[in-house]
Design a protein around this motif. Sequence first.
Motif, PDB file in Angstrom:
ATOM      1  N   ARG A   1     -10.034   7.947   4.397  1.00 12.63           N
ATOM      2  CA  ARG A   1      -9.964   6.949   3.183  1.00 12.63           C
ATOM      3  C   ARG A   1      -8.887   7.063   2.279  1.00 12.63           C
ATOM      4  O   ARG A   1      -8.168   6.003   1.823  1.00 12.63           O
ATOM      5  N   ARG A   2      -8.539   8.369   2.052  1.00 11.94           N
ATOM      6  CA  ARG A   2      -6.925   8.483   1.409  1.00 11.94           C
ATOM      7  C   ARG A   2      -5.992   8.172   2.095  1.00 11.94           C
ATOM      8  O   ARG A   2      -4.970   7.651   1.282  1.00 11.94           O
ATOM      9  N   PHE A   3      -5.965   8.431   3.198  1.00  9.57           N
ATOM     10  CA  PHE A   3      -4.536   7.934   3.821  1.00  9.57           C
ATOM     11  C   PHE A   3      -4.588   6.300   4.039  1.00  9.57           C
ATOM     12  O   PHE A   3      -3.391   5.806   3.563  1.00  9.57           O
ATOM     13  N   VAL A   4      -5.716   5.680   4.174  1.00  8.79           N
ATOM     14  CA  VAL A   4      -5.611   4.294   4.309  1.00  8.79           C
ATOM     15  C   VAL A   4      -5.459   3.660   2.873  1.00  8.79           C
ATOM     16  O   VAL A   4      -4.560   2.731   2.555  1.00  8.79           O
ATOM     17  N   ASN A   5      -6.036   4.184   1.739  1.00  8.86           N
ATOM     18  CA  ASN A   5      -5.825   3.647   0.393  1.00  8.86           C
ATOM     19  C   ASN A   5      -4.365   3.944   0.169  1.00  8.86           C
ATOM     20  O   ASN A   5      -3.854   3.060  -0.644  1.00  8.86           O
ATOM     21  N   ALA A   6      -3.599   5.197   0.627  1.00  8.90           N
ATOM     22  CA  ALA A   6      -2.141   5.129   0.260  1.00  8.90           C
ATOM     23  C   ALA A   6      -1.342   4.091   0.801  1.00  8.90           C
ATOM     24  O   ALA A   6      -0.463   3.632   0.530  1.00  8.90           O
ATOM     25  N   LEU A   7      -1.517   3.866   2.134  1.00  6.97           N
ATOM     26  CA  LEU A   7      -0.883   2.773   2.816  1.00  6.97           C
ATOM     27  C   LEU A   7      -1.120   1.471   2.246  1.00  6.97           C
ATOM     28  O   LEU A   7      -0.028   0.837   2.112  1.00  6.97           O
ATOM     29  N   LEU A   8      -2.274   1.170   1.779  1.00  8.80           N
ATOM     30  CA  LEU A   8      -2.480  -0.071   0.937  1.00  8.80           C
ATOM     31  C   LEU A   8      -1.936  -0.110  -0.012  1.00  8.80           C
ATOM     32  O   LEU A   8      -1.088  -1.354  -0.492  1.00  8.80           O
ATOM     33  N   GLU A   9      -1.666   0.901  -0.922  1.00 10.55           N
ATOM     34  CA  GLU A   9      -1.135   0.658  -2.264  1.00 10.55           C
ATOM     35  C   GLU A   9       0.483   0.630  -1.895  1.00 10.55           C
ATOM     36  O   GLU A   9       1.012  -0.183  -2.583  1.00 10.55           O
ATOM     37  N   LEU A  10       1.019   1.414  -0.891  1.00 13.74           N
ATOM     38  CA  LEU A  10       2.350   1.089  -0.386  1.00 13.74           C
ATOM     39  C   LEU A  10       2.747  -0.430  -0.168  1.00 13.74           C
ATOM     40  O   LEU A  10       3.700  -1.034  -0.631  1.00 13.74           O
ATOM     41  N   LYS A  11       1.784  -1.013   0.450  1.00 11.20           N
ATOM     42  CA  LYS A  11       2.033  -2.388   0.793  1.00 11.20           C
ATOM     43  C   LYS A  11       1.802  -3.210  -0.288  1.00 11.20           C
ATOM     44  O   LYS A  11       2.658  -4.341  -0.465  1.00 11.20           O
ATOM     45  N   ARG A  12       0.867  -2.867  -1.237  1.00 13.82           N
ATOM     46  CA  ARG A  12       0.743  -3.789  -2.485  1.00 13.82           C
ATOM     47  C   ARG A  12       1.985  -3.566  -3.297  1.00 13.82           C
ATOM     48  O   ARG A  12       2.330  -4.773  -3.836  1.00 13.82           O
ATOM     49  N   LYS A  13       2.779  -2.586  -3.358  1.00 16.89           N
ATOM     50  CA  LYS A  13       4.071  -2.420  -4.201  1.00 16.89           C
ATOM     51  C   LYS A  13       5.031  -3.024  -3.501  1.00 16.89           C
ATOM     52  O   LYS A  13       6.295  -3.258  -4.184  1.00 16.89           O
ATOM     53  N   GLY A  14       5.062  -3.418  -2.264  1.00 17.82           N
ATOM     54  CA  GLY A  14       6.236  -3.912  -1.454  1.00 17.82           C
ATOM     55  C   GLY A  14       7.180  -2.940  -0.959  1.00 17.82           C
ATOM     56  O   GLY A  14       7.835  -3.158   0.005  1.00 17.82           O
TER      57      GLY A  14
END
Length: 290
Positions: A17-30
């Motif tokens: 969950r932490r790994f996926v959430n970090a991936l999604l946050e990098l995506k959200r920020k561009g």
Amino acid sequence: MVYTRKNQARLTSAEKRRFVNALLELKRKGEYDEFVRTHIEHYVSDGDSGLRVAHMTPSFLPWHRRFLLEFERALQRVDPAVSVPYWDWTVDRKPGSSIWGSGLMGGNGRRSDRQVMTGPFARTNGNWVIKEGETDGDFLMRDFGRPQNPIELPTASQLAWAMRDPVYDTEPWDSTSSQGYRNKLEGWTSGVGNQKWRNHNRVHRWVGGHMLGGASVNDPVFWLNHAFVDLLWDRWQARHPRSAPYLPEKPPKAGSGPLHGRITARYETMPPWDVRPDELLSHRGTYRYA
């Protein structure tokens, strides 16, 4: 402090969950798409002009080690506890393997258009829109095993074939090198059809969809594949301690032919960073594998 990269099959639910959430946050920020663009820019083939550093070249392994480190540092700016897990594709070989669960990478693409419909990177969830690609759609695509032209993931024996080679790389230092560990692991051969692809390349072909070509970073499984490739380089060095850890030592001389200015020797810098292959021969002071 040395941190650990774990086998994805041994991640806890919280770690996933932490790994996926970090991936999604990098995506959200561009930021994630910047990594996609970097890989596209440096995906230079044998037939193209200019310096090759990422693929079909001796610096394939140190270049991707640095690329992974840059990505991992970006993840850790979001969550310091996160590291990139690795996917042992000689063991977890089926579409039902844990890596493709809804809590990690999600599953295969649907038959009609290869769109991934499950997991955190499905377009329908609205968090993973493809912006830097070579296709018209803005959704992540996969095509496990390519049913129209079936291919299997690399076997342990195919990997062992590469690991046995005691020489890091050989002339002509590109995709046509018939000997040398680097190209056997990267996976370019003179075979016909799907027999052409070995090891790392075969993994990209098996996943299919966005994992084909320079924009393969659009699929987050790219990182898990390359973390395993990075681990394998470490194992190769341990297996062949008397072998030169990187070749060539010196660049081809001016006037020596088409290789001049096209490959990175051990003490030359690799773009887009001011770093040499020689500086990336070991990771022991930064991370370890479990």
